[in-house]
Design a protein around this motif. Structure first.
Motif, PDB file in Angstrom:
ATOM      1  N   VAL A  19      58.510  60.394  30.316  1.00  0.00           N
ATOM      2  CA  VAL A  19      57.598  61.721  30.429  1.00  0.00           C
ATOM      3  C   VAL A  19      57.993  62.152  31.675  1.00  0.00           C
ATOM      4  N   ALA A  20      58.322  63.616  31.728  1.00  0.00           N
ATOM      5  CA  ALA A  20      58.322  64.327  32.693  1.00  0.00           C
ATOM      6  C   ALA A  20      57.105  65.073  33.222  1.00  0.00           C
ATOM      7  N   LEU A  21      56.568  64.711  34.219  1.00  0.00           N
ATOM      8  CA  LEU A  21      55.408  65.216  34.838  1.00  0.00           C
ATOM      9  C   LEU A  21      55.676  66.462  35.853  1.00  0.00           C
ATOM     10  N   THR A  22      55.166  67.711  35.418  1.00  0.00           N
ATOM     11  CA  THR A  22      55.796  68.832  36.411  1.00  0.00           C
ATOM     12  C   THR A  22      54.578  69.463  36.972  1.00  0.00           C
ATOM     13  N   TRP A  23      54.846  70.099  38.190  1.00  0.00           N
ATOM     14  CA  TRP A  23      54.127  71.127  38.981  1.00  0.00           C
ATOM     15  C   TRP A  23      54.928  72.019  39.419  1.00  0.00           C
ATOM     16  N   VAL A  24      54.535  73.184  39.700  1.00  0.00           N
ATOM     17  CA  VAL A  24      55.314  74.315  40.361  1.00  0.00           C
ATOM     18  C   VAL A  24      54.758  74.619  41.691  1.00  0.00           C
ATOM     19  N   ASP A  25      55.792  74.755  42.680  1.00  0.00           N
ATOM     20  CA  ASP A  25      55.438  74.897  43.864  1.00  0.00           C
ATOM     21  C   ASP A  25      55.312  76.451  44.452  1.00  0.00           C
ATOM     22  N   ASN A  26      54.914  76.637  45.710  1.00  0.00           N
ATOM     23  CA  ASN A  26      54.543  77.789  46.173  1.00  0.00           C
ATOM     24  C   ASN A  26      55.907  79.086  45.897  1.00  0.00           C
ATOM     25  N   ASP A  55      54.446  71.680  48.959  1.00  0.00           N
ATOM     26  CA  ASP A  55      53.793  73.138  49.050  1.00  0.00           C
ATOM     27  C   ASP A  55      54.415  74.184  49.968  1.00  0.00           C
ATOM     28  N   VAL A  56      55.094  73.547  51.057  1.00  0.00           N
ATOM     29  CA  VAL A  56      55.841  74.581  51.979  1.00  0.00           C
ATOM     30  C   VAL A  56      57.253  74.137  51.936  1.00  0.00           C
ATOM     31  N   TYR A  57      57.776  74.029  50.651  1.00  0.00           N
ATOM     32  CA  TYR A  57      59.232  74.013  50.134  1.00  0.00           C
ATOM     33  C   TYR A  57      59.566  75.551  50.045  1.00  0.00           C
ATOM     34  N   LEU A  58      60.662  75.852  50.450  1.00  0.00           N
ATOM     35  CA  LEU A  58      61.478  77.198  50.155  1.00  0.00           C
ATOM     36  C   LEU A  58      62.138  77.012  48.995  1.00  0.00           C
ATOM     37  N   VAL A  59      62.801  78.277  48.715  1.00  0.00           N
ATOM     38  CA  VAL A  59      63.448  78.180  47.424  1.00  0.00           C
ATOM     39  C   VAL A  59      64.974  77.285  47.507  1.00  0.00           C
ATOM     40  N   ASP A  60      65.396  77.349  48.917  1.00  0.00           N
ATOM     41  CA  ASP A  60      66.641  76.618  48.944  1.00  0.00           C
ATOM     42  C   ASP A  60      66.444  75.140  49.450  1.00  0.00           C
ATOM     43  N   ASP A  61      65.383  74.638  49.131  1.00  0.00           N
ATOM     44  CA  ASP A  61      64.722  73.382  49.541  1.00  0.00           C
ATOM     45  C   ASP A  61      64.664  72.909  50.823  1.00  0.00           C
ATOM     46  N   ALA A 282      48.929  93.727  46.978  1.00  0.00           N
ATOM     47  CA  ALA A 282      48.735  92.237  47.589  1.00  0.00           C
ATOM     48  C   ALA A 282      49.108  91.119  46.669  1.00  0.00           C
ATOM     49  N   LEU A 283      49.083  91.458  45.383  1.00  0.00           N
ATOM     50  CA  LEU A 283      49.226  90.444  44.065  1.00  0.00           C
ATOM     51  C   LEU A 283      50.793  90.415  44.257  1.00  0.00           C
ATOM     52  N   LEU A 284      51.561  91.352  44.681  1.00  0.00           N
ATOM     53  CA  LEU A 284      53.058  91.165  44.564  1.00  0.00           C
ATOM     54  C   LEU A 284      53.454  90.014  45.218  1.00  0.00           C
ATOM     55  N   ALA A 285      52.784  89.513  46.334  1.00  0.00           N
ATOM     56  CA  ALA A 285      53.161  88.545  47.036  1.00  0.00           C
ATOM     57  C   ALA A 285      53.046  87.368  46.455  1.00  0.00           C
ATOM     58  N   ILE A 286      52.256  87.162  45.315  1.00  0.00           N
ATOM     59  CA  ILE A 286      52.085  86.097  44.287  1.00  0.00           C
ATOM     60  C   ILE A 286      53.035  86.434  43.047  1.00  0.00           C
ATOM     61  N   GLY A 287      53.043  87.468  42.633  1.00  0.00           N
ATOM     62  CA  GLY A 287      53.912  87.788  41.338  1.00  0.00           C
ATOM     63  C   GLY A 287      55.327  88.172  41.495  1.00  0.00           C
ATOM     64  N   ALA A 288      55.606  88.645  42.607  1.00  0.00           N
ATOM     65  CA  ALA A 288      57.004  88.964  43.096  1.00  0.00           C
ATOM     66  C   ALA A 288      57.625  88.652  44.469  1.00  0.00           C
ATOM     67  N   PRO A 289      57.533  87.047  44.468  1.00  0.00           N
ATOM     68  CA  PRO A 289      57.372  86.359  45.471  1.00  0.00           C
ATOM     69  C   PRO A 289      58.636  86.127  46.513  1.00  0.00           C
ATOM     70  N   SER A 290      59.858  86.563  45.920  1.00  0.00           N
ATOM     71  CA  SER A 290      61.159  86.500  46.605  1.00  0.00           C
ATOM     72  C   SER A 290      61.553  87.721  46.997  1.00  0.00           C
ATOM     73  N   PRO A 291      62.292  87.626  47.986  1.00  0.00           N
ATOM     74  CA  PRO A 291      62.966  89.067  48.438  1.00  0.00           C
ATOM     75  C   PRO A 291      63.981  89.510  47.344  1.00  0.00           C
ATOM     76  N   GLY A 412      47.113  79.592  52.894  1.00  0.00           N
ATOM     77  CA  GLY A 412      48.013  79.602  54.287  1.00  0.00           C
ATOM     78  C   GLY A 412      49.455  79.132  53.796  1.00  0.00           C
ATOM     79  N   SER A 413      49.437  78.096  52.852  1.00  0.00           N
ATOM     80  CA  SER A 413      50.833  77.546  52.507  1.00  0.00           C
ATOM     81  C   SER A 413      51.671  78.626  51.787  1.00  0.00           C
ATOM     82  N   ILE A 414      51.055  79.526  50.806  1.00  0.00           N
ATOM     83  CA  ILE A 414      51.674  80.351  50.150  1.00  0.00           C
ATOM     84  C   ILE A 414      52.290  81.437  51.467  1.00  0.00           C
ATOM     85  N   LEU A 415      51.529  81.600  52.338  1.00  0.00           N
ATOM     86  CA  LEU A 415      51.772  82.803  53.509  1.00  0.00           C
ATOM     87  C   LEU A 415      52.970  82.286  54.357  1.00  0.00           C
ATOM     88  N   ALA A 416      53.049  80.775  54.316  1.00  0.00           N
ATOM     89  CA  ALA A 416      54.032  80.312  55.360  1.00  0.00           C
ATOM     90  C   ALA A 416      55.177  80.274  54.331  1.00  0.00           C
TER      91      ALA A 416
END
Length: 441
Positions: A19-26, A55-61, A282-291, A412-416
């Protein structure tokens, strides 16, 4: 036999072993831990250990840190939601369940994105008697050996025919998993397709977004194809959105219709949507979170690059849909400016928080926009949404609505993470950003 034992027996009969247990990081990456089926009951009771540093991993790990989260210390418990347990049709031998995260004491973990979404949905019901229903559209580009698979005309039957066995595999897998498919069709860019599923409660909608993506990924792999859900595959072309549809329900009635607000919406619906529209920068920092998302979010590309709304206007960031007269569930709103790099739990929770702020303030919508806003006279043109992640982050930092709803740890973790990804890609060209993110989500 209790429900967990019944679930284990059902999965054993289906040939499931893990069984794969998933969560999605910031950063928008779906992370996983797995347990053998024989240990699922123990995992549901005691949880599975994981570090809060994710929670403070980036897209490149790589990792950054934040005021409350970061570093090698600490441990959390992943607790699977067995109500969402699903045997994976395209991954024989495997099942899946989304997980909530708790402290070792079993106290709620304040930075758990899934619990954040649940809290906001519960707020809407408790404070306003509103049940929010949501659904995501998933877009992706499928390639074989780096070349688009399906190169016929946009939205064309020829493109469907080219990969019909592959798309049939997706239809079959989703049906086997109990996912109610609404639409599957070729999109505009070469090799691009889109799937829409039935709306659900906010947390369930985000769960479905995860399940649909991983199902498409698995079916693609079985057909020797690669699927990219990144905001852009080709920075010169059109990108992948992950649009959010939402409707509001009170006492079994759709508050998006049969009211005295604009285009028949109720006044509560208007205030909610006005709150979302107001917070969109402000929501774009959530919904479009990558450069990478800002390579997609350009005018005149149906990406929703202007802070405006309109009736069935696919260039507006917020599109209102009335639906057919005899379809009571058809009226809804679509947020078009979000993309596939976003954490769907953060999206659902943050949009609800913005809508509830609109209700509390009694906001009203500005006049709707018809046509392409980019072509309007300059003095009549609505404001552009942020055209870069740093600009969106500035709005995010100043949003009291989102800071209060998220709480200091999660905010704070999202912002970081966002600030660190701005730095990570500061010197990168559009082609380099696309290449670095193309296969990450």
């Amino acid at each position: 036999m209790d429900s967990t034992q019944q679930a284990v027996a059902r999965l054993t009969a289906a040939g499931v072993h893990g069984v794969a247990l998933t969560w999605v990081d910031n950063a928008g990456i779906t992370r996983v831990k797995t347990v053998p089926l024989a240990r699922l009951a123990r995992a549901a009771e005691d949880g599975v250990g994981m570090s809060p540093v994710f929670d403070v991993y980036l897209v490149d790990d790589s990792m950054t840190t934040s005021p409350h989260i970061g570093g090698p210390d600490g441990d959390l418990r992943l607790v699977p939601d067995l109500g969402r347990l699903t045997a994976l049709a395209a991954q024989p031998g495997w099942a899946w369940a989304p997980a909530d995260r708790f402290e070792q004491s079993r106290a709620p973990y304040p930075a758990c994105q899934r619990q954040f979404a649940r809290r906001q949905a519960e707020r809407a019901l408790a404070e306003h008697g509103i049940e929010v229903r949501m659904g995501f559209e998933t877009e992706w580009v499928v390639t074989r050996a780096g070349e688009p698979a399906g190169t016929g005309p946009a939205y064309g039957m020829a493109r469907l025919v080219e990969v019909s066995a592959y798309l049939d595999g997706i239809v079959h897998a989703l049906a086997e998993q109990g996912v109610q498919l609404l639409q599957l069709h070729p999109e505009y860019a070469p090799g691009q397709y889109e799937v829409s599923v039935a709306p659900a409660a906010p947390v369930a909608a985000a769960d479905l977004a995860v399940l649909v993506r991983e199902t498409v990924r698995a079916v693609s792999a079985r057909h020797g194809l690669d699927a990219s859900f990144a905001p852009v595959v080709d920075p010169e072309g059109l990108g992948n959105g992950r649009h959010l549809h939402l409707s509001l329900w009170r006492n079994g009635k759709n508050a998006c219709r049969d009211g005295d607000g604009p285009f028949g919406m109720s006044r509560a619906c208007e205030a909610f949507l006005a709150g979302v529209l107001h917070e969109l920068p402000a929501l774009l920092a959530i919904g479009a979170p990558s450069p990478a998302g800002y390579l997609r979010l350009r005018p005149s590309r149906w990406a929703g690059a202007h802070q405006c709304w309109g009736l069935e206007n696919r260039e507006a960031a917020l599109r209102f849909v009335t639906g057919a007269p005899d379809d009571i569930s058809g009226a809804n709103a679509e947020v078009k400016c979000f993309d596939g790099a976003a954490n769907p739990y953060l999206v659902t929770g943050a949009v609800i928080a913005a809508g509830l702020a609109g209700l509390a303030a009694g906001r009203t919508l500005p006049p709707p926009v018809a046509g392409d806003p980019a072509l309007a006279p300059e003095e009549e043109r609505p404001s552009r949404l942020p055209d870069s992640l740093p600009v969106a982050l500035d709005h995010f930092e100043r949003s009291a609505v989102l800071r209060e709803a998220l709480g200091e740890e999660l905010h704070g973790s999202i912002l970081a993470v966002r600030q660190a990804e701005v730095t990570l890609f500061a010197a990168a060209t559009p082609d380099e950003i696309a290449a670095a993110t193309r296969d990450r989500y």
